[in-house]
Design a protein around this motif. Sequence first.
Motif, PDB file in Angstrom:
ATOM      1  N   UNK A  63      -1.123  11.711   4.859  1.00 55.90           N
ATOM      2  CA  UNK A  63      -0.399  11.522   3.600  1.00 55.90           C
ATOM      3  C   UNK A  63       0.997  12.118   3.706  1.00 55.90           C
ATOM      4  N   UNK A  64       1.968  11.245   3.468  1.00 57.50           N
ATOM      5  CA  UNK A  64       3.378  11.623   3.534  1.00 57.50           C
ATOM      6  C   UNK A  64       3.960  11.861   2.144  1.00 57.50           C
ATOM      7  N   UNK A  65       3.222  11.504   1.098  1.00 54.49           N
ATOM      8  CA  UNK A  65       3.732  11.707  -0.266  1.00 54.49           C
ATOM      9  C   UNK A  65       2.586  11.936  -1.235  1.00 54.49           C
ATOM     10  N   UNK A  71      -3.116   5.074   2.138  1.00 51.13           N
ATOM     11  CA  UNK A  71      -3.775   5.338   3.421  1.00 51.13           C
ATOM     12  C   UNK A  71      -5.254   4.979   3.438  1.00 51.13           C
ATOM     13  N   UNK A  72      -5.959   5.218   2.352  1.00 51.87           N
ATOM     14  CA  UNK A  72      -7.395   4.912   2.320  1.00 51.87           C
ATOM     15  C   UNK A  72      -7.681   3.476   1.908  1.00 51.87           C
ATOM     16  N   UNK A  73      -6.704   2.824   1.258  1.00 48.97           N
ATOM     17  CA  UNK A  73      -6.885   1.452   0.788  1.00 48.97           C
ATOM     18  C   UNK A  73      -5.663   0.621   1.194  1.00 48.97           C
ATOM     19  N   UNK A  74      -5.434   0.440   2.471  1.00 49.38           N
ATOM     20  CA  UNK A  74      -4.191  -0.207   2.926  1.00 49.38           C
ATOM     21  C   UNK A  74      -4.071  -1.672   2.564  1.00 49.38           C
ATOM     22  N   UNK A  78      -3.573  15.961   5.935  1.00 46.94           N
ATOM     23  CA  UNK A  78      -4.415  15.243   6.884  1.00 46.94           C
ATOM     24  C   UNK A  78      -5.840  15.274   6.339  1.00 46.94           C
ATOM     25  N   UNK A  79      -6.390  14.110   6.082  1.00 47.16           N
ATOM     26  CA  UNK A  79      -7.711  14.000   5.458  1.00 47.16           C
ATOM     27  C   UNK A  79      -8.530  13.004   6.255  1.00 47.16           C
ATOM     28  N   UNK A  80      -9.440  13.509   7.067  1.00 48.26           N
ATOM     29  CA  UNK A  80     -10.207  12.657   7.977  1.00 48.26           C
ATOM     30  C   UNK A  80      -9.220  11.847   8.839  1.00 48.26           C
TER      31      UNK A  80
END
Length: 363
Positions: free
Chosen positions: A253-255, A317-320, A247-249
């Motif tokens: 992340x699942x992988x 996650x950060x660049x969907x 968990x980042x902010x």
Amino acid sequence: MALITKFMRCSPTNLISSIWVALILSGLATAVADFDGLGVCLGTSGSDIPDPKTTVQLLHKYGFKKVRLLSSNNWMMDALINQNIAVSIGIANEELPMLADTPRNDLGSWYNPYENAGTWYNTYVRPYISKMPIEYIVIGDDAILGPYSEFLIPAMRNIMQVLRRFDQGSIKVTVAVSTSVLGKTFPPSQGIFKAGTRRIMVEVLQAIAGYKFSPVLMVNVYPYRYHAAGLIRQDFATFSAHKAVIHDDNNDYWNMLDALLDAFFSALRRENLTGIHLVVGASGWPSAGNGRFTTPALAATYNQNFMRRIVRRQGTPAQPTKPIDGFVYALFNENKKPGGPDQHFGLLKTDKTPAYSFLVPTN
């Protein structure tokens, strides 16, 4: 290990833009953009790898529409003519010193100051321009930091100059780097380039960014190595987690692949190079060579999930909104690699049979 564990909890674009504009004389009018995001790497470090014609038949059999040649090879290029397979041509590290020759300007305007790069282009690219879609020229593979790193930038600039000279703007020029160029990867939002690699990475990236539209950096990402080193859980490595592990902010992340890609995006952002897109240049899982970490079942799980993730054209996650293309490593096992798992990354054995059961997803 402690740094990674700190951020791990068990609780809860551009599409490829290299489009061929003109109708090709051979009758092919295929745009690289029409090809799937998924490709396969073809290495040749083996004494019994099938011949080029058979290799192309196997690419068709298993449904691969893109291939990354890890070294330039006329026999393989000849076999790929009119096969409707997009090709990325690699320049091996040992070729970099020759291609990095300093231009000479003392021989008159008739002299080509990029003679070696021009010869390479005339040998491995020019004869095939109208016969297949050529997507990337990949300068070196994990050359940073190694004995060939000093030749990387001049070789890249010489190749770029030759492509400009022949007006081949549809072919992207990139380099392939490993996650070892990163100094910090966890949490992904804090990704930075390692102090020892930052200078050359920034110089390489600035050259890529200034060359053509839609600049790309290839990153070779192997979650297997992190799991085998005891740094991450197996389910996180193989796309099998049932809930977010990092968990980042606001990002979960699942992988591990997504976490490493976003660490690269963070490093690019810190250098004001946010316009550079990422492509997974190589990723895979060996089926033997390191005990319980390298079983056929684990290799099948990772590679099947990796290929499925690429075909779905997902971002991170950060660049969907930035779909990630990628190449699975590799088509064949290679018995000339160092002993152990490096010899067993192939989807296929060299007798052409699968190393384990897999399907290449189509969407």
